[in-house]
Design an enzyme around this catalytic site. Structure first.
Site, mmCIF file in Angstrom:
data_model
loop_
_atom_site.group_PDB
_atom_site.id
_atom_site.type_symbol
_atom_site.label_atom_id
_atom_site.label_comp_id
_atom_site.label_asym_id
_atom_site.label_seq_id
_atom_site.Cartn_x
_atom_site.Cartn_y
_atom_site.Cartn_z
ATOM 1 N N HIS A 147 25.318 36.872 15.919
ATOM 2 C CA HIS A 147 25.895 36.544 17.225
ATOM 3 C C HIS A 147 26.862 37.623 17.697
ATOM 4 O O HIS A 147 27.436 38.382 16.902
ATOM 5 C CB HIS A 147 26.609 35.186 17.163
ATOM 6 C CG HIS A 147 27.767 35.171 16.207
ATOM 7 N ND1 HIS A 147 29.014 35.674 16.503
ATOM 8 C CD2 HIS A 147 27.861 34.702 14.935
ATOM 9 C CE1 HIS A 147 29.823 35.519 15.481
ATOM 10 N NE2 HIS A 147 29.154 34.934 14.503
ATOM 11 N N GLU A 193 26.177 28.382 10.550
ATOM 12 C CA GLU A 193 27.205 29.106 9.807
ATOM 13 C C GLU A 193 27.549 28.373 8.506
ATOM 14 O O GLU A 193 27.375 27.153 8.389
ATOM 15 C CB GLU A 193 28.455 29.235 10.683
ATOM 16 C CG GLU A 193 29.676 29.846 10.018
ATOM 17 C CD GLU A 193 29.504 31.299 9.654
ATOM 18 O OE1 GLU A 193 28.755 31.571 8.695
ATOM 19 O OE2 GLU A 193 30.138 32.154 10.310
#
Length: 355
Positions: A91, A179
């Site tokens: 990201h 994550e």
């Protein structure tokens, strides 16, 4: 969910035995032809053939063996084309990358990108598009897998800007590539202590209180990898018809998650994983299909790039093997074998001295 009543009597043995009260409720009206009673059944008898149906094939008539008999033969003999690339994207810059105190007041899954992060994502999309266009293939598309965290979703939205709708085959939000879980709202000072302890204990096995270790991430990534391999092997990314699409898969996720994905895919050891460096925000690593059909990092990246990422000599030798190997091949000359067993290292050293 209720069970379906099938229009044929049970013919297997032994016979089903139920209490009399239940048996009465399960019986149907007598059959005028056989004058017998049928119990509710959930399958054919083992001696009756199962007929093919067209259920679920309405949009793909060319794959229906009832309409196209050649489809039944082709499905068992023709290997579907594999995607050209699996592109791993971290990201873009998030608010948490700039200010760690954000984690104390905003849940990790809800942290957004900065303006810089959005620009990084769009630039990464442009690089991916240019890379694919250099192939010179007319019919190419991209298919996206994305973590459900806000910063990865925003990364994908901006990364996809350079692509027209006709080039986007689809996307899937995939919670298994989220994550690493560090707990809920994070105490800044406590987290600093925990990260220091992780360095002492080991980056792979250290589990954060109320959170995950990298080993926990490895377990869920294993499930995702199996889903991905199945999708690849059955040709899920190929549209109906004769057109063969040059497909490129893009996985938008997080730094540690992507390193664990590579570890799982290439069967790297814990020690090799702990030697890897994090990818930069908005950067990508490309697993490209080699000459035999396997995916290799050396098809796109050079040796220097991969060494900066943390690959060792043994890992690079293995990537060279992946460039030429077929999907079903096994690397019988894996360099890890000689380096792992002490007696083999001694034999190699003695052979070198004898020369």
């Amino acid at each position: 969910m209720g069970m379906a009543v099938l229009p044929f009597p049970y013919s297997g043995s032994p016979t089903l035995s139920l209490p009399l009260s239940q048996e009465k409720r399960l019986k149907t009206k007598p059959n005028s032809n056989t004058n017998t009673s049928s119990l509710i059944q959930c399958c054919h008898s083992q001696t009756e053939p199962i007929e093919l149906t067209s259920n679920g094939r309405a949009r793909f008539p060319e794959k229906n063996p009832l309409i196209n008999p050649a489809a039944a033969v082709a499905s068992s003999t023709i290997v579907p084309p594999r995607p050209r690339r699996i592109i791993l994207v971290r990201h873009g810059e998030s608010e948490g990358n700039v200010d760690e105190t954000v984690y104390t007041r905003i849940p990790d899954p809800k942290i957004s990108l900065t303006d810089k992060g959005k620009a990084q994502a769009e630039e990464c999309g442009n690089r991916i598009k240019q890379m694919i266009q250099k192939d010179g293939h007319q019919h190419w598309q991209v298919y996206f897998y994305v973590s459900p965290y806000r910063r990865t979703l925003q990364t994908l939205q901006n990364l996809a800007r350079p692509f027209q709708r006709s080039r986007i085959a689809g996307f899937r939000e995939e919670p298994r590539i989220r994550e690493q879980d560090f707990g809920n709202f994070q105490n800044r000072e406590k987290m600093r202590v925990e990260k220091a302890l992780r360095q002492l204990y080991g980056r792979f096995f250290y589990r954060f209180p109320d959170g995950e270790s990298a080993a926990d991430v490895y377990d869920r990534i294993t499930g995702f990898r199996e889903t991905l391999r199945t999708d690849i092997n059955i040709g899920r990314y190929q549209p109906p018809g004769e057109k063969k699409t040059d497909m490129n898969l893009v996985i938008v996720s997080h730094g540690l998650t992507l390193r664990v994905f590579l570890m799982r895919w290439y069967k790297w050891t814990v020690q090799q994983f702990e030697g890897l460096n994090n990818m930069g925000n908005g950067n990508m690593l490309v697993m490209e299909k080699g000459y035999g059909g396997r995916y290799s990092l050396l098809m796109h990246h050079d040796e220097e790039e991969l060494r900066r990422f943390g690959l060792t000599d043994e890992m690079l030798i293995d990537q060279e093997w992946h460039k030429l190997a077929r999907p079903a091949d096994l690397n019988y000359d894996c360099p890890m074998v000689n380096s792992f067993f002490p007696h083999l290292r001694e034999e190699n050293s003695m052979c070198e001295q004898g020369e």
